[in-house]
Enzyme design. Sequence first.
Site, PDB file in Angstrom:
ATOM      1  N   ARG A   1      -2.071  -6.220  -8.488  1.00 54.99           N
ATOM      2  CA  ARG A   1      -1.034  -7.232  -8.215  1.00 54.99           C
ATOM      3  C   ARG A   1      -1.143  -8.320  -9.291  1.00 54.99           C
ATOM      4  O   ARG A   1      -1.001  -8.043 -10.455  1.00 54.99           O
ATOM      5  CB  ARG A   1      -1.212  -7.791  -6.805  1.00 54.99           C
ATOM      6  CG  ARG A   1      -0.957  -6.740  -5.720  1.00 54.99           C
ATOM      7  CD  ARG A   1      -1.440  -7.209  -4.386  1.00 54.99           C
ATOM      8  NE  ARG A   1      -2.883  -7.492  -4.455  1.00 54.99           N
ATOM      9  CZ  ARG A   1      -3.645  -7.780  -3.418  1.00 54.99           C
ATOM     10  NH1 ARG A   1      -3.117  -7.881  -2.231  1.00 54.99           N
ATOM     11  NH2 ARG A   1      -4.933  -7.993  -3.561  1.00 54.99           N
TER      12      ARG A   1
ATOM     13  N   SER B   1      -3.151  -7.704   2.952  1.00 56.51           N
ATOM     14  CA  SER B   1      -3.409  -7.519   4.385  1.00 56.51           C
ATOM     15  C   SER B   1      -3.856  -8.842   5.011  1.00 56.51           C
ATOM     16  O   SER B   1      -3.490  -9.156   6.142  1.00 56.51           O
ATOM     17  CB  SER B   1      -4.508  -6.467   4.579  1.00 56.51           C
ATOM     18  OG  SER B   1      -4.085  -5.228   4.092  1.00 56.51           O
TER      19      SER B   1
ATOM     20  N   HIS C   1       0.841  -1.207   0.000  1.00 55.66           N
ATOM     21  CA  HIS C   1       0.000   0.000   0.000  1.00 55.66           C
ATOM     22  C   HIS C   1       0.876   1.256   0.000  1.00 55.66           C
ATOM     23  O   HIS C   1       0.630   2.203  -0.729  1.00 55.66           O
ATOM     24  CB  HIS C   1      -0.898   0.037   1.246  1.00 55.66           C
ATOM     25  CG  HIS C   1      -1.940  -1.033   1.305  1.00 55.66           C
ATOM     26  ND1 HIS C   1      -2.138  -1.832   2.405  1.00 55.66           N
ATOM     27  CD2 HIS C   1      -2.871  -1.436   0.381  1.00 55.66           C
ATOM     28  CE1 HIS C   1      -3.139  -2.666   2.173  1.00 55.66           C
ATOM     29  NE2 HIS C   1      -3.601  -2.460   0.957  1.00 55.66           N
TER      30      HIS C   1
ATOM     31  N   LYS D   1     -17.118  -6.364   7.164  1.00 49.84           N
ATOM     32  CA  LYS D   1     -15.926  -7.218   6.986  1.00 49.84           C
ATOM     33  C   LYS D   1     -15.289  -7.586   8.326  1.00 49.84           C
ATOM     34  O   LYS D   1     -14.283  -8.308   8.360  1.00 49.84           O
ATOM     35  CB  LYS D   1     -14.889  -6.473   6.128  1.00 49.84           C
ATOM     36  CG  LYS D   1     -15.236  -6.439   4.665  1.00 49.84           C
ATOM     37  CD  LYS D   1     -14.443  -7.495   3.932  1.00 49.84           C
ATOM     38  CE  LYS D   1     -14.957  -7.735   2.538  1.00 49.84           C
ATOM     39  NZ  LYS D   1     -14.354  -8.890   1.901  1.00 49.84           N
TER      40      LYS D   1
END
Length: 164
Positions: A90, A128, A17, A41
């Site tokens: 990514r 993460s 990030h 979440k």
Amino acid sequence: MATAIYPGTFDPPTKGHLDIIERGARLFETLIVAVAERPEKEPLFPVRERVAMLREVCKGIKNVRVVPFRGLLVRFASQQGADTIIKGLRAVSDFESELQMALMNRTLVDGLDTLFLMTRADYLYLSSSIVKEVAGLGGNVTPYVPPAVAKRLAAKLKGRGRSQ
Ligand code: PNS
């Protein structure tokens, strides 16, 4: 170029990030890092702690502002005067969902483009979620997160009866 917005959950922020933030900040006058609340979440870190971590790691970058948000990203982007969304890409596996979000956001607000920055190869498979899993199982995540984040992660996991 004026203001861009870099949205994410950042639970917690990683070096991947940070790399996107540094590169985005070089491309725009102002970069707003928008931290999505996303209670559904059940994030490990509450939004105020994710904002605090990001402010700490971004304090050397003068044109970056870190702010929390909830609700529709495009609405928040418009309120903030941003006309570009920045996202990191990514592996190919990111592409489908990112394409879907970029197209939907552009439909919701005509002219709101998404600019994708390719990840550095070092961070290709960094997320993460994997950081939380490794840290939760006692692995060393210091190569993957800024030191301020590693510290808070260790404290958080200790408080939950797990340690790094
Ligand atoms: O770091 P993440 O979890 O990949 O970030 C996803 C995020 C927060 C950028 C995305 O879920 C989002 O934009 N949420 C805000 C709600 C919204 O606008 N949803 C419609 C997206 S097309």
